[in-house]
Write an enzyme that holds these catalytic residues in place. Structure first.
Site, PDB file in Angstrom:
ATOM      1  N   TYR A 163       0.954  -1.364  -0.005  1.00 39.87           N
ATOM      2  CA  TYR A 163      -0.104  -0.116   0.039  1.00 39.87           C
ATOM      3  C   TYR A 163       1.121   1.262   0.001  1.00 39.87           C
ATOM      4  CZ  TYR A 163      -3.356   3.342   1.848  1.00 39.87           C
ATOM      5  OH  TYR A 163      -4.168   4.543   1.873  1.00 39.87           O
ATOM      6  N   ASP A 187       9.284   2.586  -1.030  1.00 36.21           N
ATOM      7  CA  ASP A 187       8.295   3.486  -0.065  1.00 36.21           C
ATOM      8  C   ASP A 187       8.616   3.093   1.517  1.00 36.21           C
ATOM      9  OD1 ASP A 187       6.161   4.217   1.563  1.00 36.21           O
ATOM     10  OD2 ASP A 187       4.459   3.469   0.166  1.00 36.21           O
ATOM     11  N   LYS A 214       5.615   9.741   8.791  1.00 34.73           N
ATOM     12  CA  LYS A 214       5.508   9.259  10.308  1.00 34.73           C
ATOM     13  C   LYS A 214       6.324   9.735  11.091  1.00 34.73           C
ATOM     14  CE  LYS A 214       3.052   5.338   8.597  1.00 34.73           C
ATOM     15  NZ  LYS A 214       1.586   5.691   8.910  1.00 34.73           N
TER      16      LYS A 214
END
Length: 436
Positions: free
Chosen positions: A142, A237, A265
């Protein structure tokens, strides 16, 4: 004081599904989502005052735990000087330099507002740099809710993807190819057919959105070689893995150099942020120097940057990652040992402060289809029983878990003792009746 159920009912009057992010709805596990009032170190506290040991950590962002003093102080000092300028500040370059020091492959860095924005820009930049259209991704990986990457996990060798969400025209994803994670042969076949059309391969080097799947030996290295041969870019990613699994991210662990890297994050200490970094010749194609456009009023905002600098400073302390890894290993190996003793089919992976649990009889879990075959009933019961014991895991079997430096032996022992009670209960309630 209102309960979580009362607050959820009220929220549904004003917000779609009562939440601002789907996984918070508890739809994958059933029941009413918890509403929290505050947090401290390794603990969350719901609106009625019950405490929970937190293994979600704002989906991996809070590697130092909740409200670490140095980060809170940095945010307070920055906020007192202004919340946002929409203009340049000195600390932006400080954070970019710090990221490059810790992740040397990122020669230049562009700060953004989220991991999704970073992956969206990475795809655009790869297409602009190479002049090609096709993107290759992996089933189960994802990359945020980017239209071109929000596609269903395919089966078989590979196929052009179809949208995994309403509102995305098929034309938007017709240039997106998807193959099985950890299957280098499928990647080889795709490059044989479309190699000169592929702008980039984008991959989570450690898949964190299907329960933490580790790359098989040679998989990432093979991607690098194929991209080199065909002139495609390799995008890692690392929104989840960056500074979560090692100081230099997964690319440092596996000694594979991507052309571009996306981050999020942790580099904002829990506040909204994202970043794209990589080779100078590619990054210089971004506006204002180049023709690939990207912009953001809140990019590099002073509050997120201050929190990120304070966080990365703590991560640079010697033995930080060895201590974090040891804590995660103790948790996962303890859960696996207890499950085996009681007769619960459980497998698990862990690296750095990241882990994944799989309720399955299969011994080696390395692809999305295997994760999809795991026992959903066992997971749901495990989640709710552990929640009742005061342990907060992610409310989805496809999400990873996270350990922070605020977790101690006390929290781990409490968690393992709770798991022993829960596994024993699950064995009697679910597994034994199904065998009779």
């Amino acid at each position: 004081m209102s309960s979580s159920q009362e607050l959820f009912l009220r929220a549904k009057q004003f917000m779609p599904g009562g939440v601002n992010s789907p996984v918070r709805s508890f739809k994958a596990v059933g029941g009413t989502p918890l509403f929290f009032s505050h947090a401290n170190q390794a603990y969350l506290f719901d609106v009625q005052g019950k405490s929970y040991i937190d293994y979600v950590g704002s989906w991996g962002a809070l590697i130092l735990g909740h409200a670490p003093e140095n980060v809170v102080k940095a945010v307070q000092e920055a906020a007192a000087k202004g919340l946002s300028f929409g203009a340049s500040i000195a600390a932006e370059a400080d954070l970019a330099e710090k990221i490059r020091t810790l992740m040397p492959n990122l020669k230049k860095v562009r700060l953004m507002n989220s991991g999704t924005e970073a992956t969206m820009t990475a795809v655009r930049l790869a297409r602009g740099f190479t002049g090609r259209k096709k993107i290759l991704k992996f089933n189960g990986c994802y990359h945020g809710h980017v239209d071109a990457l929000l596609v269903k996990a395919g089966s078989g060798l590979a196929s052009f993807s179809i949208p995994d969400s309403a509102g995305i025209p098929e034309e938007v994803v017709e240039q997106t190819l998807s193959v099985d994670f950890n299957n280098l042969e499928q990647v080889n076949q795709i490059f044989l057919h479309h190699g000169k059309e592929i702008a980039a391969v984008i991959v989570e080097p450690i898949a964190g959105n299907m329960g933490c799947l580790l790359p098989l030996s040679g998989f990432l290295e093979g991607l690098r070689e194929l991209c080199n041969y065909y002139g495609s870019l390799l995008i890692f990613d690392e929104v989840i893995t960056g500074f979560r699994v090692a100081q230099g991210g997964a690319q440092a662990l596996y000694a594979v150099k991507p052309d571009l890297t996306t981050l999020g994050k942790i580099i904002g200490g829990g506040l909204p942020i994202g970043a794209l970094g990589g080779r100078s010749d590619i990054m210089d194609c971004l506006a204002p120097d180049g023709s690939v456009y990207q912009a953001g009023t809140l990019s590099g905002n002073p509050i997120s940057v201050a929190a990120g600098l304070a966080t990365l400073e703590r991560l640079s302390v010697p033995d930080f990652y060895s201590d974090l890894s040891a804590m995660t290993r103790r948790l996962v190996e303890g859960l696996l040992r207890i499950a085996k003793e009681i007769g619960i089919p459980l497998q698990g992976h862990h690296v750095g402060g990241l882990f994944g649990l799989f309720f399955t009889e299969e011994n080696e879990i390395y692809q999305y289809e295997q994760v999809a075959r795991c026992n959903p009933l066992l997971f749901k019961q495990f989640f709710h029983e552990m929640l009742a014991e005061g342990i907060y895991f992610a409310p989805s079997p496809f999400e990873s878990g996270f350990v922070s430096s605020a977790h101690s032996e006390e929290e781990l022992s409490f968690t393992l003792n709770a798991a022993e009670k829960v596994f024993t209960k699950l064995k009697k309630q679910i597994l034994e009746p199904s065998l009779s």
